[in-house]
Design an enzyme around this catalytic site. Structure first.
Site, PDB file in Angstrom:
ATOM      1  N   GLU A  39      -7.375   0.828   5.306  1.00  0.00           N
ATOM      2  CA  GLU A  39      -8.303   0.808   6.462  1.00  0.00           C
ATOM      3  C   GLU A  39      -7.825  -0.144   7.555  1.00  0.00           C
ATOM      4  O   GLU A  39      -8.622  -0.872   8.154  1.00  0.00           O
ATOM      5  CB  GLU A  39      -9.727   0.538   5.997  1.00  0.00           C
ATOM      6  CG  GLU A  39     -10.245   1.768   5.266  1.00  0.00           C
ATOM      7  CD  GLU A  39     -11.707   1.747   4.969  1.00  0.00           C
ATOM      8  OE1 GLU A  39     -12.486   1.376   5.855  1.00  0.00           O
ATOM      9  OE2 GLU A  39     -12.058   2.117   3.842  1.00  0.00           O
ATOM     10  N   GLY A  53      -0.327 -18.975 -18.676  1.00  0.00           N
ATOM     11  CA  GLY A  53       0.277 -17.782 -19.284  1.00  0.00           C
ATOM     12  C   GLY A  53      -0.749 -16.715 -19.577  1.00  0.00           C
ATOM     13  O   GLY A  53      -0.474 -15.510 -19.460  1.00  0.00           O
TER      14      GLY A  53
HETATM   15  C1  LIG Z   1      -4.235   3.159  -2.299  1.00  0.00           C
HETATM   16  C2  LIG Z   1      -4.345   3.604  -0.881  1.00  0.00           C
HETATM   17  C3  LIG Z   1      -5.475   4.242  -0.433  1.00  0.00           C
HETATM   18  C4  LIG Z   1      -5.572   4.679   0.882  1.00  0.00           C
HETATM   19  N1  LIG Z   1      -6.675   5.402   1.285  1.00  0.00           N
HETATM   20  C5  LIG Z   1      -6.672   5.992   2.510  1.00  0.00           C
HETATM   21  C6  LIG Z   1      -7.714   6.914   2.883  1.00  0.00           C
HETATM   22  O1  LIG Z   1      -8.661   7.159   2.122  1.00  0.00           O
HETATM   23  N2  LIG Z   1      -7.643   7.517   4.095  1.00  0.00           N
HETATM   24  C7  LIG Z   1      -6.621   7.301   4.975  1.00  0.00           C
HETATM   25  O2  LIG Z   1      -6.607   7.894   6.043  1.00  0.00           O
HETATM   26  N3  LIG Z   1      -5.623   6.424   4.645  1.00  0.00           N
HETATM   27  C8  LIG Z   1      -5.621   5.780   3.458  1.00  0.00           C
HETATM   28  N4  LIG Z   1      -4.598   4.928   3.095  1.00  0.00           N
HETATM   29  C9  LIG Z   1      -3.533   4.664   4.058  1.00  0.00           C
HETATM   30  C10 LIG Z   1      -3.549   3.248   4.614  1.00  0.00           C
HETATM   31  O3  LIG Z   1      -4.652   3.069   5.462  1.00  0.00           O
HETATM   32  C11 LIG Z   1      -2.194   3.018   5.311  1.00  0.00           C
HETATM   33  O4  LIG Z   1      -1.217   2.945   4.279  1.00  0.00           O
HETATM   34  C12 LIG Z   1      -2.195   1.765   6.138  1.00  0.00           C
HETATM   35  O5  LIG Z   1      -3.014   1.913   7.272  1.00  0.00           O
HETATM   36  C13 LIG Z   1      -0.786   1.385   6.613  1.00  0.00           C
HETATM   37  O6  LIG Z   1      -0.077   2.472   7.108  1.00  0.00           O
HETATM   38  P1  LIG Z   1       1.419   2.749   6.591  1.00  0.00           P
HETATM   39  O7  LIG Z   1       1.385   2.729   5.128  1.00  0.00           O
HETATM   40  O8  LIG Z   1       1.922   3.940   7.289  1.00  0.00           O
HETATM   41  O9  LIG Z   1       2.238   1.464   7.046  1.00  0.00           O
HETATM   42  P2  LIG Z   1       2.948   1.272   8.481  1.00  0.00           P
HETATM   43  O10 LIG Z   1       1.993   1.605   9.561  1.00  0.00           O
HETATM   44  O11 LIG Z   1       4.266   1.939   8.454  1.00  0.00           O
HETATM   45  O12 LIG Z   1       3.173  -0.308   8.463  1.00  0.00           O
HETATM   46  C14 LIG Z   1       4.217  -0.945   7.752  1.00  0.00           C
HETATM   47  C15 LIG Z   1       4.132  -2.456   8.016  1.00  0.00           C
HETATM   48  O13 LIG Z   1       4.298  -2.716   9.430  1.00  0.00           O
HETATM   49  C16 LIG Z   1       3.167  -3.409   9.915  1.00  0.00           C
HETATM   50  N5  LIG Z   1       2.876  -2.931  11.271  1.00  0.00           N
HETATM   51  C17 LIG Z   1       2.746  -1.642  11.689  1.00  0.00           C
HETATM   52  N6  LIG Z   1       2.498  -1.588  13.001  1.00  0.00           N
HETATM   53  C18 LIG Z   1       2.464  -2.876  13.431  1.00  0.00           C
HETATM   54  C19 LIG Z   1       2.243  -3.501  14.697  1.00  0.00           C
HETATM   55  N7  LIG Z   1       1.950  -2.791  15.789  1.00  0.00           N
HETATM   56  N8  LIG Z   1       2.285  -4.851  14.759  1.00  0.00           N
HETATM   57  C20 LIG Z   1       2.547  -5.595  13.663  1.00  0.00           C
HETATM   58  N9  LIG Z   1       2.756  -5.071  12.436  1.00  0.00           N
HETATM   59  C21 LIG Z   1       2.716  -3.738  12.331  1.00  0.00           C
HETATM   60  C22 LIG Z   1       2.027  -3.088   8.949  1.00  0.00           C
HETATM   61  O14 LIG Z   1       1.022  -4.070   9.003  1.00  0.00           O
HETATM   62  C23 LIG Z   1       2.775  -3.055   7.621  1.00  0.00           C
HETATM   63  O15 LIG Z   1       2.940  -4.365   7.171  1.00  0.00           O
HETATM   64  C24 LIG Z   1      -4.504   4.437   1.784  1.00  0.00           C
HETATM   65  C25 LIG Z   1      -3.362   3.769   1.342  1.00  0.00           C
HETATM   66  C26 LIG Z   1      -3.259   3.378   0.025  1.00  0.00           C
HETATM   67  C27 LIG Z   1      -1.988   2.721  -0.434  1.00  0.00           C
END
Ligand SMILES: Cc1cc2nc3c(=O)[nH]c(=O)nc-3n(C[C@H](O)[C@H](O)[C@H](O)COP(=O)(O)OP(=O)(O)OC[C@H]3O[C@@H](n4cnc5c(N)ncnc54)[C@H](O)[C@@H]3O)c2cc1C
Length: 393
Positions: free
Chosen positions: A366, A343
């Site tokens: 990333e 807890g």
């Molecule tokens: C707190 C935070 C800080 C961040 N900082 C930065 C930053 O400084 N600079 C920057 O540029 N970005 C940044 N990001 C963005 C981050 O890198 C993206 O959110 C991440 O790469 C995923 O992209 P998305 O959210 O569009 O998810 P999506 O691409 O929509 O993915 C959704 C889901 O589908 C899965 N998926 C997608 N494509 C495939 C595939 N081909 N095969 C199997 N599974 C797949 C993913 O793994 C995930 O589970 C940040 C995000 C957060 C939340």
């Protein structure tokens, strides 16, 4: 004497960072999480002790001490505060395009103030409609005289509103897919550029994550990195080298949680003995320590590969494996740590609650860990393992 993978110089730097983390950052960690305020005092501490310099070569105002020890620094800080860890990791992420593709003039213009920490950096690739599929970005850059005019927006950008130097990717040729993407350095005071909002988050609460808006933002043509159309290649080369920073953050969180759970299990008693002596808890501790050490092996191997000038083509798989192993370990280990504290693990008075929330983002940013698995498998398919089948045929 215990076996040690680091050199005497690296050990000395680790000791400095470990001492700062223990004495100055750890006492602030819970407060940073609760207040959700960017910790400028930690930035000041890094400036004072030249910690940002660990990520830069001597020619540009850094220590020139290499990649491995820079990863160790992120690990050490993240053991006590993941927000403070990501400040270091993003200084590297936001500077790497300049280091890899900048001209000497561009490097001289920007790197020294990033090495001292006078300026903070950010890396803006993601958009609302394009995360994993970054080539689907919609932000555009149109050449007008001696400037590029940027229009569009970026989402989820770490260090939004605190960075003064942003690496931004935009399409100079929207019809050309990833071959139409270019990379720019955008300074915070560029007219037409603003941070529209900051996101409230589950973890790394002191780190800012924001939306960048470009509305006819005029960026000097002198800030184009590499040639037009080279942006996607630059973005991927950056991520190959920066992902291990997230790995180091994940490993630090995992080791910090393991260390805390171990000390707790030594003293918490049930059924007449410390819980560490119950075999089910002992097994958890053993698995947590083993996951950390295995992940560390991959991370430090990557650091050594860069320091020993391994080819870029060899870094892709090594980087993805380090990210995958360290950050999956972070999530798994911190969940077990909460379980060990029972807890008490679930309430904010104990740091493992924060560590479990902080761990989650390391599996997402990333490049999600699904994407890391795709990258690793793609690299494996390039390799020949035919000899294993030779005897079977
Ligand atoms: C707190 C935070 C800080 C961040 N900082 C930065 C930053 O400084 N600079 C920057 O540029 N970005 C940044 N990001 C963005 C981050 O890198 C993206 O959110 C991440 O790469 C995923 O992209 P998305 O959210 O569009 O998810 P999506 O691409 O929509 O993915 C959704 C889901 O589908 C899965 N998926 C997608 N494509 C495939 C595939 N081909 N095969 C199997 N599974 C797949 C993913 O793994 C995930 O589970 C940040 C995000 C957060 C939340």
């Amino acid at each position: 004497m215990a076996w040690e993978p680091l050199s005497d110089e690296q050990l000395e730097i680790r000791e400095l960072v470990r001492t700062l983390a223990r004495d100055r950052i750890a006492p602030r960690a819970a407060e940073i999480d609760l207040s959700r305020e960017f910790p400028w005092d930690v930035v000041e501490l890094y400036r004072e002790h030249e910690i940002f310099g660990l990520f830069f070569d001597q020619q540009h105002g850094g220590t020139g001490t290499g990649t491995l020890i820079s990863l160790v620094a992120i690990e050490e800080v993240s053991k006590v505060c993941a927000t403070s860890g990501v400040i270091l990791a993003v200084q590297e992420l936001g500077s790497l395009a300049l280091k890899l593709a900048g001209t000497d003039e561009q490097k001289q213009r920007f790197l020294p103030r990033l090495a001292s920490g006078e300026s903070l950096a950010a890396y803006a690739l993601t958009e609302a409609g394009s995360g994993s599929d970054s080539a689907a970005m919609r932000t555009t850059a149109r050449r007008e005289g001696d400037a590029y005019v940027l229009d569009g927006s970026k989402r989820f950008i770490t260090n939004a509103a605190v960075a003064s130097v942003y690496t931004v990717f935009a399409k100079t040729d929207p019809e050309a897919g990833h071959a139409g993407i270019s990379a720019f350095v955008v300074e915070a005071d560029t007219p037409g550029f603003e941070v529209a909002r900051l996101e409230p988050k589950m973890g790394i609460a002191g780190s800012t994550t924001g939306e960048l808006v470009f509305d006819g933002a005029h960026v000097p043509a002198a800030n184009l990195l590499g040639a037009e159309g080279e942006g996607f290649k630059i973005a991927m080369r950056v991520l190959d080298r920066s992902r291990p920073g997230v790995a180091a953050q994940g490993l630090g969180i995992a080791q910090g949680a393991t260390d805390y759970a171990l000390e707790y299990a030594r003293t918490r008693e049930t059924m007449g003995k410390p819980i560490a002596e119950h075999q089910l808890i002992a097994a958890k501790l053993a698995d947590m320590e083993t996951r950390c050490e295995a992940a560390r092996g991959l991370l430090y191997r990557f650091g050594r590969m860069v320091d020993e000038r391994a080819a870029d083509s060899e870094l892709t798989k090594a980087s993805a494996m380090a990210k995958l192993a360290c950050t999956d370990a972070a999530m798994w280990v911190t969940t077990e740590a909460v379980q060990i504290l029972g807890g008490y693990g679930y309430i904010k008075e104990y740091p493992v609650e924060r560590m479990m929330r902080d761990a989650k983002i390391t599996q997402i940013y990333e490049g999600t860990n699904e994407i890391q698995r795709l990258v690793i498998a793609r690299e494996m398919l390039k390799e020949s393992r035919a000899f294993l089948l030779a005897g079977v045929a």
